[in-house]
Design an enzyme around this catalytic site. Structure first.
Site: not given
Ligand code: PMP
Length: 371
Positions: A111, A181, A205
């Site tokens: 990510w 994040d 989550k």
């Molecule tokens: N950052 C992290 C730490 C994640 O775990 C995720 C999704 N699993 C995201 C960003 C991406 O998020 P989204 O699917 O809401 O765009």
């Protein structure tokens, strides 16, 4: 026919999905009860105008409860946006690359890699530390001296959903602005919001359902975007109108509000954190005592939210995943690039769910030894 709530509850599985994820049962039950008539309005929250007093009350209560839970100082705005964590990978550089157009990123997994790739479209992005060469099984060594003095911000990910690592404590980032994040561990442990310029997280989550992204941003970081930036990407537009510039994801905000109230009733973030520590300890202890399973993340960096583990043989991993399913334990398959197992034990996963997983591991290992 299975009709009563009790009977339907009986059929619920322990869902260890990394997101969207299991929700607190009392939250689902309250949402079900209020589905046709939300808080005496005579309609579902899904049918309300976002300009109605009934909806505005839900919206503002959710903001107030989140502020309360995380002790968010008054000089921070709470924004309810859409586009997931992923849109923040673009919104952050588009709004915050405001002086030198330089930003420094700590690369701790998939990510952060995606965030780096997106930010590179907009400025001079430097990866100051990375654990890519360790397969992201640990956090990289990081020291504040690695940050460029004129960087507009430093970027990190608090918890790495895929690899099962996290900053147990946040390092010294110096005096610059920090963007974090927190998609996969927001509300799971106490944080000092004042150490960050921007915190963002998708709701699916630890805060509710997909469709809502929460951004917590210090006020002085708002209003620096280029005037050509589309309005929906400008924090200033969303902040000015209390996230009601256009139609917000009303049902997702309502659900997040119920989750915030559920955490408050449990005793707040400290109580939630204690429960999360107990759950993680139970599972990691079982992994460490096992002769079959082993943890994949470096011990001191282990996540409280996403527990990654394996056996030496992918076929045994698959057999265990299938065995667990027969016990009502689902979604424990590891991410495709990591393999093995990943149990996501977010706030809403009860201790009993983790105990059921540990019991399944013990039973599977005993059977496995006999073969
Ligand atoms: N950052 C992290 C730490 C994640 O775990 C995720 C999704 N699993 C995201 C960003 C991406 O998020 P989204 O699917 O809401 O765009």
């Amino acid at each position: 026919m299975r009709n009563t709530r009790e009977e339907r509850t009986m059929t619920r599985v322990y869902n260890f999905s990394a997101g969207p994820s299991t929700l607190p049962l009392p939250v689902l039950q309250q949402a079900a009860e209020e589905m046709l008539d939300t808080q005496g309005s005579g309609m579902s929250v899904m049918e309300m105008s976002h300009r109605s007093p009934s909806y505005e009350k839900i919206h503002n209560q959710a903001i107030a409860d989140l502020r309360d839970l995380l002790n968010i100082p008054e000089n921070y705005k709470i924004l309810f946006l859409q586009g997931g964590g992923t849109l923040q990978f673009s919104m952050v550089p588009l709004n915050l690359l405001r002086n030198s157009k330089k930003a420094d990123y700590i690369d701790t997994g998939e990510w952060s890699k995606k965030a780096i790739a997106e930010a590179k479209k907009f400025g001079d992005i430097h990866v100051v530390a990375s654990s890519a060469d360790a397969g992201y099984a640990r956090l990289p060594d990081f020291d504040v001296s690695m940050i460029r003095n004129d960087a507009d911000y430093v970027y990190c990910v608090s918890n790495n959903t895929i690899y099962g690592t996290r900053f147990a404590t946040f390092p010294d980032f110096g005096t610059g602005d920090v963007v974090c994040d927190m998609s996969s561990d927001i509300l799971s442990r106490p944080i000092d919001v004042s150490r960050f310029g921007v915190i963002f997280a998708g709701a699916q989550k630890n805060m509710g359902i997909a469709g809502l992204t929460v951004v917590i941003i210090r006020e002085d970081l708002i209003g620096h975007a280029d005037s050509k930036l589309p309005v929906m990407l400008d924090y200033a537009v969303m902040a000015k109108d209390n996230s009601l510039y256009n139609t917000p994801p009303t049902f997702a905000i309502y659900m997040a509000g119920l989750v915030f109230q559920w955490i408050k009733k449990l005793g707040g973030i400290d109580a939630m954190h204690a429960l999360n520590q107990a759950k993680a300890q139970l599972l990691y202890q079982a992994i460490d005592q096992s002769e079959l399973f082993y943890g994949t993340a470096r011990k001191e960096d282990r996540s409280l939210m996403n527990v990654t583990f394996k056996t030496d043989d992918p076929e045994i991993d698959s057999a265990f995943i299938a065995f667990a399913k027969t016990k009502g334990i689902v979604n424990i398959k590891g991410y495709r690039t990591v393999g093995g197992m990943r149990a996501s034990i977010y706030n809403a996963m009860p201790l009993e769910g983790v105990q059921a997983l540990v019991d399944a591991m013990t039973e599977f290992e005993t059977q496995h030894k006999k073969v």
